[in-house]
Design a protein around this motif. Structure first.
Motif, short mmCIF file in Angstrom:
data_model
loop_
_atom_site.label_atom_id
_atom_site.label_comp_id
_atom_site.label_asym_id
_atom_site.label_seq_id
_atom_site.Cartn_x
_atom_site.Cartn_y
_atom_site.Cartn_z
N VAL A 90 18.65 -4.88 1.91
CA VAL A 90 18.95 -3.64 2.61
C VAL A 90 17.71 -3.24 3.39
CG1 VAL A 90 19.57 -1.20 2.34
CG2 VAL A 90 20.52 -2.89 0.77
N GLY A 91 17.89 -2.83 4.65
CA GLY A 91 16.78 -2.34 5.45
C GLY A 91 16.61 -0.85 5.25
N LEU A 92 15.39 -0.41 5.02
CA LEU A 92 15.08 1.01 4.82
C LEU A 92 14.21 1.47 5.98
CD1 LEU A 92 13.99 0.71 1.08
CD2 LEU A 92 16.28 1.27 1.93
N ILE A 93 14.71 2.41 6.79
CA ILE A 93 13.91 2.93 7.90
C ILE A 93 12.94 3.97 7.34
CG2 ILE A 93 13.93 4.20 10.09
CD1 ILE A 93 16.75 3.13 10.58
N VAL A 94 11.65 3.75 7.63
CA VAL A 94 10.60 4.67 7.18
C VAL A 94 9.74 5.03 8.38
CG1 VAL A 94 10.61 3.72 4.85
CG2 VAL A 94 9.00 2.81 6.52
N ASP A 95 8.99 6.13 8.27
CA ASP A 95 8.14 6.58 9.37
C ASP A 95 7.01 5.60 9.63
OD1 ASP A 95 9.82 8.72 9.52
OD2 ASP A 95 8.40 10.17 8.69
N SER A 96 6.40 5.09 8.56
CA SER A 96 5.36 4.08 8.70
C SER A 96 5.18 3.42 7.34
CB SER A 96 4.04 4.70 9.16
OG SER A 96 3.57 5.60 8.19
N ALA A 97 4.70 2.19 7.36
CA ALA A 97 4.37 1.47 6.13
C ALA A 97 2.86 1.31 6.15
CB ALA A 97 5.09 0.14 6.07
N ASN A 98 2.19 1.96 5.21
CA ASN A 98 0.74 2.09 5.28
C ASN A 98 -0.03 0.93 4.68
OD1 ASN A 98 1.34 4.52 6.46
ND2 ASN A 98 1.13 5.66 4.56
N ASP A 99 0.11 0.71 3.39
CA ASP A 99 -0.70 -0.32 2.76
C ASP A 99 -0.10 -0.78 1.46
OD1 ASP A 99 -1.22 2.07 1.47
OD2 ASP A 99 -3.35 2.11 1.93
N VAL A 100 -0.75 -1.75 0.85
CA VAL A 100 -0.36 -2.26 -0.46
C VAL A 100 -1.51 -1.94 -1.41
CG1 VAL A 100 0.18 -4.34 -1.79
CG2 VAL A 100 0.96 -4.13 0.58
N ILE A 101 -1.18 -1.33 -2.53
CA ILE A 101 -2.23 -0.99 -3.50
C ILE A 101 -1.76 -1.32 -4.91
CG2 ILE A 101 -3.21 0.86 -2.07
CD1 ILE A 101 -1.88 2.88 -3.94
N ASP A 102 -2.73 -1.43 -5.81
CA ASP A 102 -2.44 -1.59 -7.23
C ASP A 102 -2.53 -0.22 -7.88
OD1 ASP A 102 -2.09 -4.40 -7.34
OD2 ASP A 102 -4.27 -4.66 -7.22
N ILE A 103 -1.49 0.13 -8.61
CA ILE A 103 -1.47 1.42 -9.31
C ILE A 103 -1.47 1.11 -10.81
CG2 ILE A 103 -0.19 3.54 -9.75
CD1 ILE A 103 1.00 3.27 -6.93
N ARG A 104 -2.45 1.65 -11.52
CA ARG A 104 -2.51 1.46 -12.97
C ARG A 104 -1.46 2.33 -13.65
NH1 ARG A 104 -7.71 3.02 -12.22
NH2 ARG A 104 -7.36 4.67 -13.76
N GLU A 105 -0.91 1.81 -14.73
CA GLU A 105 0.11 2.56 -15.48
C GLU A 105 -0.41 3.95 -15.90
OE1 GLU A 105 3.32 1.97 -16.06
OE2 GLU A 105 3.27 0.02 -15.09
N ASP A 106 -1.72 4.03 -16.23
CA ASP A 106 -2.26 5.32 -16.68
C ASP A 106 -2.44 6.33 -15.54
OD1 ASP A 106 -4.54 4.38 -15.43
OD2 ASP A 106 -5.74 4.23 -17.26
N GLN A 107 -2.19 5.89 -14.29
CA GLN A 107 -2.24 6.81 -13.15
C GLN A 107 -0.85 7.39 -12.84
OE1 GLN A 107 -4.02 3.77 -10.53
NE2 GLN A 107 -5.64 5.25 -10.10
N ILE A 108 0.16 6.92 -13.56
CA ILE A 108 1.54 7.33 -13.27
C ILE A 108 1.99 8.37 -14.28
CG2 ILE A 108 3.93 6.53 -13.09
CD1 ILE A 108 2.76 3.75 -12.36
#
Length: 156
Positions: A90-108
């Motif tokens: 499925v294509g999702l239209i978004v305003d912009s795609a910024n970056d790829v990051i790693d998110i630690r579980e303890d930050q969620i």
């Protein structure tokens, strides 16, 4: 988290209005520039139509409309994130795609009941990273099974 290591999730960050959202990289096929979209009659307002991506017809939804935000003018800055939802592209239209990051579980953190107009059902959590607040989307709930079924059966 044995041996002091923390589990991370690799996420793609994209923007809708002034908010930043994140979805797991493993759900993403590619990020494309805006392509010509063919309208399909009798679909939900947030279903913009279909695109032909390298010979594959892919339904496209406008995430702004899905989340009951104001519709944006489609221009060259917009991106289409090709996501795999229940084994369907499925294509999702978004305003912009910024970056790829790693998110630690303890930050969620757990999501609050509602964020702006976005229902908590669509949200996996909230990540606070530096001065950024990222809304982690649950792609499996952004579209219901019925909606996916309808989209999958689109006749072009």
């Amino acid at each position: 988290m044995e041996n002091g290591t923390s589990v991370t999730r690799k996420m793609i960050i994209f923007q809708l209005e002034d908010e930043e959202y994140a979805i797991p990289v493993n759900h993403i096929g590619s990020i494309e520039r805006l392509l010509p979209i063919t309208r399909v009659p009798q679909t939900a307002p947030f279903v913009k139509g279909v695109i032909n991506l390298r010979g594959v017809v892919i339904p496209v939804i406008d995430l702004r409309l899905r989340f009951q935000m104001k519709e944006a003018v489609l221009n060259d800055n917009k991106r289409i994130i090709i996501a795999l939802i229940n084994e369907m592209e499925v294509g999702l239209i978004v305003d912009s795609a910024n970056d790829v990051i790693d998110i630690r579980e303890d930050q969620i953190e757990s999501p609050p009941a509602v964020i702006g107009t976005i229902d908590a059902d669509y949200i996996d959590g909230i990540a606070k990273i530096d001065n950024r607040l990222l809304i982690l989307l649950n792609l499996l709930t952004v579209l219901s099974f019925e909606e996916l079924d309808k989209i999958q059966s689109l006749e072009v």
